[in-house]
Design an enzyme around this catalytic site. Structure first.
Site, short mmCIF file in Angstrom:
data_model
loop_
_atom_site.label_atom_id
_atom_site.label_comp_id
_atom_site.label_asym_id
_atom_site.label_seq_id
_atom_site.Cartn_x
_atom_site.Cartn_y
_atom_site.Cartn_z
N PRO A 1 0.82 -1.22 0.00
CA PRO A 1 0.00 0.00 0.00
C PRO A 1 0.85 1.27 0.00
O PRO A 1 0.34 2.36 -0.14
CB PRO A 1 -0.83 -0.12 1.28
CG PRO A 1 -0.12 -1.11 2.13
CD PRO A 1 0.68 -2.00 1.22
N ARG B 1 -4.88 -8.66 -20.63
CA ARG B 1 -5.86 -8.30 -21.67
C ARG B 1 -5.33 -7.28 -22.67
O ARG B 1 -5.93 -7.05 -23.70
CB ARG B 1 -7.19 -7.87 -21.04
CG ARG B 1 -7.13 -6.60 -20.24
CD ARG B 1 -8.42 -6.40 -19.48
NE ARG B 1 -9.58 -6.26 -20.35
CZ ARG B 1 -9.85 -5.22 -21.10
NH1 ARG B 1 -9.01 -4.19 -21.11
NH2 ARG B 1 -10.92 -5.17 -21.84
N GLU C 1 1.77 -8.41 8.77
CA GLU C 1 2.05 -6.98 8.97
C GLU C 1 2.88 -6.37 7.84
O GLU C 1 3.08 -5.18 7.77
CB GLU C 1 2.77 -6.77 10.31
CG GLU C 1 1.85 -6.30 11.42
CD GLU C 1 0.92 -5.17 10.99
OE1 GLU C 1 -0.31 -5.44 10.89
OE2 GLU C 1 1.39 -4.05 10.74
N ASP D 1 -11.52 0.86 -24.48
CA ASP D 1 -11.84 0.80 -23.05
C ASP D 1 -11.70 2.14 -22.37
O ASP D 1 -10.87 2.96 -22.77
CB ASP D 1 -10.87 -0.14 -22.34
CG ASP D 1 -11.25 -1.57 -22.52
OD1 ASP D 1 -12.44 -1.84 -22.71
OD2 ASP D 1 -10.34 -2.41 -22.48
N1 SAM Z 1 1.66 -2.84 7.51
C1 SAM Z 1 1.75 -2.71 6.08
C2 SAM Z 1 1.86 -1.25 5.70
O1 SAM Z 1 1.36 -0.40 6.42
O2 SAM Z 1 2.46 -0.96 4.65
C3 SAM Z 1 0.54 -3.30 5.40
C4 SAM Z 1 0.54 -4.77 5.43
S1 SAM Z 1 -0.84 -5.47 4.60
C5 SAM Z 1 -1.86 -5.94 5.93
C6 SAM Z 1 -0.23 -7.03 4.07
C7 SAM Z 1 0.22 -7.08 2.64
O3 SAM Z 1 -0.89 -6.92 1.78
C8 SAM Z 1 1.20 -6.03 2.18
O4 SAM Z 1 2.52 -6.37 2.52
C9 SAM Z 1 0.98 -6.00 0.68
O5 SAM Z 1 1.71 -7.01 0.01
C10 SAM Z 1 -0.50 -6.32 0.56
N2 SAM Z 1 -1.33 -5.12 0.37
C11 SAM Z 1 -2.22 -4.60 1.23
N3 SAM Z 1 -2.82 -3.52 0.73
C12 SAM Z 1 -2.32 -3.35 -0.51
C13 SAM Z 1 -2.53 -2.38 -1.54
N4 SAM Z 1 -3.39 -1.38 -1.41
N5 SAM Z 1 -1.84 -2.53 -2.69
C14 SAM Z 1 -0.96 -3.53 -2.85
N6 SAM Z 1 -0.70 -4.45 -1.90
C15 SAM Z 1 -1.36 -4.37 -0.75
#
Ligand code: SAM
Length: 249
Positions: free
Chosen positions: A92, A156, A119, A170
């Protein structure tokens, strides 16, 4: 295009990759998806892939050793050509994925996607990555859904995957939202198909679609219009002025 996915939950990919266009693309040999279970690269007897964070705090953090070993295994299997291909860490905290990024990725021949869980990652795992990619400003439990979404959006766009030129029309492909689409019946519950679409006049239909595309984007996503301002034609600008005038009346 070869996708290598590093995940703790490879089974999550089964459904989305084994249906419809994703399935056809693989059967046709246009796409190869290799799922690597990070746990297979843990060396201790419990096959531990995560541990509690130094300094305390909630949750578990993915350990670096299995991830580094997994990436090395991908590189080895994918061959010499893969040494320069990108490794994307799903996070994220990354750059937000969009159609432009999907287009750029569709020019690659191989990419590796690392799915986090729990986490998140030990910070040293970030060094493996060419870039971090987010699918939006929200937090999911893992990187699996983001990886599937990226694979789908990129696949795609690959030549031969869709029967027609449809990705070109698209929403977002050319910077605008797509125009309204209709099919049979011509009248449904008193709602009629616009006459121009039945006219058989290709140029009029093209113009109507362009205008509707602009109108929809102007109404719903004015931010997109700003981004593509340099690609607007004289006619586009006239139509946009008409929309603004009509709104002022
Ligand atoms: N504690 C982390 C942070 O604040 O960056 C977030 C961990 S999240 C619960 C677990 C995993 O889900 C991340 O390491 C990532 O690989 C994935 N993930 C969660 N949200 C995401 C998003 N919006 N985009 C891409 N990957 C995401």
């Amino acid at each position: 295009m070869r996708f290598d996915i590093l995940t703790l939950f490879p089974d999550m990919f089964t459904g989305p990759l084994s249906e419809s266009i994703m399935k056809r693309a693989q059967v046709a040999g246009l796409v190869e998806v290799n799922l690597w279970n990070i746990r297979d690269f843990a060396t201790d007897k419990h096959r531990q892939v995560d541990d509690s964070p130094f300094g305390g705090g909630a949750g578990m953090v993915l350990k670096p050793e299995p991830m580094y070993r997994a990436v090395e295994a991908v590189r080895e299997q994918a061959g010499a050509g893969s040494q320069d291909s990108p490794i994307y860490l799903l996070s994220p905290q990354g750059q937000v994925f969009d159609q432009e990024m999907a287009k750029q990725m569709s020019n690659l021949t191989q990419m590796t996607l690392i799915c986090g869980h729990y986490e998140g990652f030990d910070e040293r795992i970030r060094r493996l990555a060419t870039a971090e990619v987010s699918i939006g400003d929200f937090v999911l439990t893992g990187g699996e859904l983001p990886a599937m979404l990226i694979i789908d959006a990129v696949t795609r766009l690959l030549p031969g995957v869709l029967d027609s030129d449809s990705p070109l029309d698209d929403s977002l492909y050319n910077g605008l939202l797509e125009y309204p689409q209709y099919t049979r019946p011509r009248v449904f519950r008193n709602m009629e198909v616009p006459e121009v679409l039945l006219s058989g006049h290709h140029e009029k239909i093209r113009q109507w679609r362009r205008r509707e595309s602009l109108f929809r984007t102007w109404q719903r996503r004015p931010d997109l219009l700003k981004r593509m301002a340099d690609r607007l034609t004289e006619q586009d600008r006239k139509w946009l002025a008409e929309f603004a005038d009509a709104a002022d009346e």
